[in-house]
Each structure stands twice: as structure tokens, then as C-alpha cells.
Design an enzyme around this catalytic site. Sequence first.
Site, PDB file in Angstrom:
ATOM      1  CG  ASP A  37     -40.158  15.277 133.508  1.00 45.32           C
ATOM      2  OD1 ASP A  37     -39.878  15.683 132.358  1.00 45.32           O
ATOM      3  OD2 ASP A  37     -41.319  15.182 133.939  1.00 45.32           O
ATOM      4  CG  HIS A 230     -15.855  11.764 115.741  1.00 42.81           C
ATOM      5  ND1 HIS A 230     -14.986  11.813 116.811  1.00 42.81           N
ATOM      6  CD2 HIS A 230     -15.672  10.542 115.185  1.00 42.81           C
ATOM      7  CE1 HIS A 230     -14.317  10.667 116.884  1.00 42.81           C
ATOM      8  NE2 HIS A 230     -14.713   9.886 115.907  1.00 42.81           N
ATOM      9  CG  ASP A 247     -18.709   5.226 110.876  1.00 43.28           C
ATOM     10  OD1 ASP A 247     -19.214   4.146 111.246  1.00 43.28           O
ATOM     11  OD2 ASP A 247     -17.614   5.635 111.297  1.00 43.28           O
ATOM     12  CG  ASP A 258     -17.648   0.922 113.763  1.00 38.44           C
ATOM     13  OD1 ASP A 258     -18.198   1.735 112.997  1.00 38.44           O
ATOM     14  OD2 ASP A 258     -16.601   1.182 114.388  1.00 38.44           O
ATOM     15  CG  HIS A 337      -8.881   7.636 111.040  1.00 37.29           C
ATOM     16  ND1 HIS A 337      -8.759   6.347 110.610  1.00 37.29           N
ATOM     17  CD2 HIS A 337      -9.611   8.285 110.104  1.00 37.29           C
ATOM     18  CE1 HIS A 337      -9.393   6.200 109.470  1.00 37.29           C
ATOM     19  NE2 HIS A 337      -9.914   7.365 109.121  1.00 37.29           N
ATOM     20  CG  HIS A 341     -12.216   0.697 116.859  1.00 36.11           C
ATOM     21  ND1 HIS A 341     -13.377   0.023 117.145  1.00 36.11           N
ATOM     22  CD2 HIS A 341     -12.517   1.539 115.835  1.00 36.11           C
ATOM     23  CE1 HIS A 341     -14.336   0.448 116.352  1.00 36.11           C
ATOM     24  NE2 HIS A 341     -13.846   1.368 115.530  1.00 36.11           N
ATOM     25  CG  HIS A 348     -14.558   3.154 119.726  1.00 40.39           C
ATOM     26  ND1 HIS A 348     -14.559   4.515 119.762  1.00 40.39           N
ATOM     27  CD2 HIS A 348     -14.711   2.820 118.418  1.00 40.39           C
ATOM     28  CE1 HIS A 348     -14.710   4.987 118.521  1.00 40.39           C
ATOM     29  NE2 HIS A 348     -14.811   3.982 117.700  1.00 40.39           N
ATOM     30  CD  GLU A 372     -12.521   2.664 111.770  1.00 39.73           C
ATOM     31  OE1 GLU A 372     -13.157   3.683 111.458  1.00 39.73           O
ATOM     32  OE2 GLU A 372     -12.680   2.056 112.843  1.00 39.73           O
ATOM     33  CE1 TYR A 376     -12.373  10.377 106.503  1.00 37.51           C
ATOM     34  CE2 TYR A 376     -10.058   9.907 106.980  1.00 37.51           C
ATOM     35  CZ  TYR A 376     -11.393   9.532 106.996  1.00 37.51           C
ATOM     36  OH  TYR A 376     -11.734   8.306 107.502  1.00 37.51           O
ATOM     37  NE  ARG A 394     -14.663   6.010 108.945  1.00 36.03           N
ATOM     38  CZ  ARG A 394     -15.014   7.276 109.123  1.00 36.03           C
ATOM     39  NH1 ARG A 394     -14.173   8.250 108.832  1.00 36.03           N
ATOM     40  NH2 ARG A 394     -16.201   7.584 109.600  1.00 36.03           N
ATOM     41  CD  GLU A 396     -15.640   1.156 110.865  1.00 35.41           C
ATOM     42  OE1 GLU A 396     -16.550   1.963 110.607  1.00 35.41           O
ATOM     43  OE2 GLU A 396     -15.105   1.066 111.979  1.00 35.41           O
TER      44      GLU A 396
HETATM   45 MN   LIG Z   1     -14.992   2.190 113.665  1.00 35.80          MN
END
Ligand SMILES: [Mn+2]
Length: 426
Positions: A37, A230, A247, A258, A337, A341, A348, A372, A376, A394, A396
Site C-alpha cells: 500500500d 545505466h 550523472d 541533466d 551512445h 537529446h 529525455h 555528452e 568507456y 562522460r 555533459e
Molecule cells: Mn543526458
Amino acid sequence: MITQKEYAKRRRKVAKKLPENSITILLSATQKQRSNDTEFPYRQNSNFYYLSGFKEDDSALVIHKGKKSTHCYLFVAKKEPAKELWSGKRLGVEKAKALFSFDDVFEYTQLQEKLTAFSEGISALFYDFKVEDARLAPLKEGLKSVRSYNNIAPVIEALRLVKSAAEVQLIKEALLITKEAHHRAMQVSKELRYEYELQAELEYVFKRRGAYSDAYTSIVACGNSANTLHYIANDRKLLKNRLILIDAGCEYKYYASDITRTIPSRGYFTKAQKELYELVLRVNKEIIKMIRPKVLRSKLQSRSEELLCKGMLELGILHGNFQELMDEKLFKKYYPHGIGHWMGLDVHDEAPYKDDEGNEIPLKAGMVLTIEPGIYLDESDKSIPKKYRGIGIRIEDDILVTSTGYENLSVDIVKEIKDIESLASL
Ligand SMILES: [Mn+2]
């Protein structure tokens, strides 16, 4: 702040795109169950919010476009003291009428009945296909004369692509909080033992500064963890002399930020880390400089691929002929990647990348996008120099397209090696 006038203007823009004799229904987001709940914190559906600014659940927005005139209605939950005792105050019809500039406001329970009343001569129904759930079926059934069912989402999302001055202001406010969070992370990382401790430092700033939430689950990835794109477990040790990819960005007043920064775990970059970092930073800056109206995102993508491919060849990560590496897209192993975006109400942003004819939409003043680039290098990859294995980087930023070029909205979040190291030494 987004004014009622602006919300009304957005609704008029949507109505303009609709055929005569149509009804558009936008339903609020539903409460999402977490377990048993308990529920996740409620957040309004972005398309609904974009046209209404209304944050409660059990609500709906209706645009009725007749032959001669268009009317917009808001449906809100009833004021029920017994329910409100548990789940909080509702605005109710009267206050919503006073505070929101709709043609009329009704109780949500009246939605079916009102739709039937509006339905005479109605042949087209529009609703958001992504929010299609049990609430919609009876509403559809009540509209007997409807012959076509259409998705309203692309109409709204095309508008969301170009931000107003007020929207840009909110993104800037989100970024002020996100800046403080990243700078704090740079200062304290050397004192912490686990990735989640660093995550807590970032999110502490978000909450303390009044941001609703993170705009997405924060990634705090030390060393080889950064090579999982991710990675959100954030439960491993902050090892010595590794890079930490962070990130993380807050959502403030419904607008996202972002930002990715990659920082040394003990305050100083090693020589090998610097070599890789400087390459990614150079690409980040060079691609940002290309941004101006009429430029295609695919151009930014291909240029970032060229630059990273060339850089990785020079560092001995890739081997062989540059053109062959490009043609066969072999750089994708280490830069898999996209360059960025759209960003706005969603991290996104659900805005289109192509127009109705399938052509790529060029950049236009008022758009906000991320840039970004990243590299890797997995620790298990024996084909790359040992000193580079187990590093993921990265960098960004969030960029506004202006009429003459661009504005880097996150320019104040440090990314130069010397600036990161000097924050860490404070
Ligand atoms: Mn991003």
C-alpha cells in the site's frame, strides 16, 4: 514562473492544429504503486502539465473544438474532507476556477456526463496514446459519433521542443541547484567510502534547495562501474585513484537538468586519466561550439564520432586506418551512445527528432539539448593500453540554442581539470 496566460496560449496553439468537431481529452497521471500500500511520490504527466500547470491526480483537461468556437475545460478532484485528512488538500472546483484560466472547471466525476453533453456532431477524438488506461474506455464509449481516434501527444510534443523564456528560466534555476550538488561532490569525494554516500551528498543538495526530486536516477560510478552506461546500483567502494562518473541532475518546478561530470576519487587526476579526460573535454567543447540554428543533430553526432575516433587512435586505444575505423564504426565499442537529446519537462524530452515527412528537424532558437560525449574502456578489454582500462568518462552540458548560436546553461559547473582539482583541495 509559467503564467496562466502562457498555459492558455499553449492550449490555443494545440487547438489550432485540431480539426473542427473534435474533442481532446488529456488525463492526469495516476498514482503508481511501489509495493503493497505504498506509492511512489506523485508526479503529473508532462503533456498534461504543459497545457494546464495542474499538479493533482484525478484530473483531466478537455479541448472541445466545435464549428465556430473552441472551449477548454479542467476537471478536478472533488473536495472531500474525509479523504483529504489522509492524502492532502485538494484545490477543488471553486479555487481552480479562480486560479486557472479555463473556460470552465468541473468535478472529475462529471467528466463522462460533460463529454456526452459536448459530443453532438463530434467526429474525431484526440488523446495521449501513452496514457491509455482503464479510465479511457468508458469515455470513448460515451462518444458514439466519433469515427477517428488520434494521438494528441505528437502535437503537444512538437510545441515542447521550443522553450519559452519562462521555461528556460526554470531550467536555469534547476541547474543552479545541480551545480551546487556537483561542486559539493567534487569537494567531498575524497572523504567518502561508497558510491551511495556520494549520491546522498548530491541528492541532499537537491532536496535542501527545494527541488522536487532527481530528474532521473543518479549514476555515481567509480572506476569500471562507469562502463555500465545505466549503472544505478551505486553500491560499490570508492577506490583510490579512480575516476568517478557522476550523472545527476535535479528536477525543479517540473523542469529537468541533466549533468555529467567525471572526477578523481582522491582529488587529483593521474597522467593516464588526464590524457583521456582532455580528449573527451575537447570534444565536449568543440561540439558545443558548433551549435546554432539550422545545424542538424546528426552533424553533431558524426563530428563527435570523428573527433573521438581520431583521439582514440592517437592514444593507442584504436588501431588501424582512421577511415576504416569510421566506415566500420569500430569506435562504437568505446563511444556507443548519442551525442545528446532534447531536455525540458522530461530529462529525455518527448519531443520529435524528425518532422512528419521523416526529415531531421534542424536546431532552432529556443531548443534545449544535452551534449555528452563519452569514452568507456572496460577493465577486461585486453586490446587497449593497460593504463586506460577500467576508466569511463562522460562530460555533459545542457545547451540552449539561441538566434545567433548557443548559450551553455551549465557553463558554471566546472569541468576543467585544474578547476576540479582545486575544488577538491578546499
Ligand atoms: Mn543526458
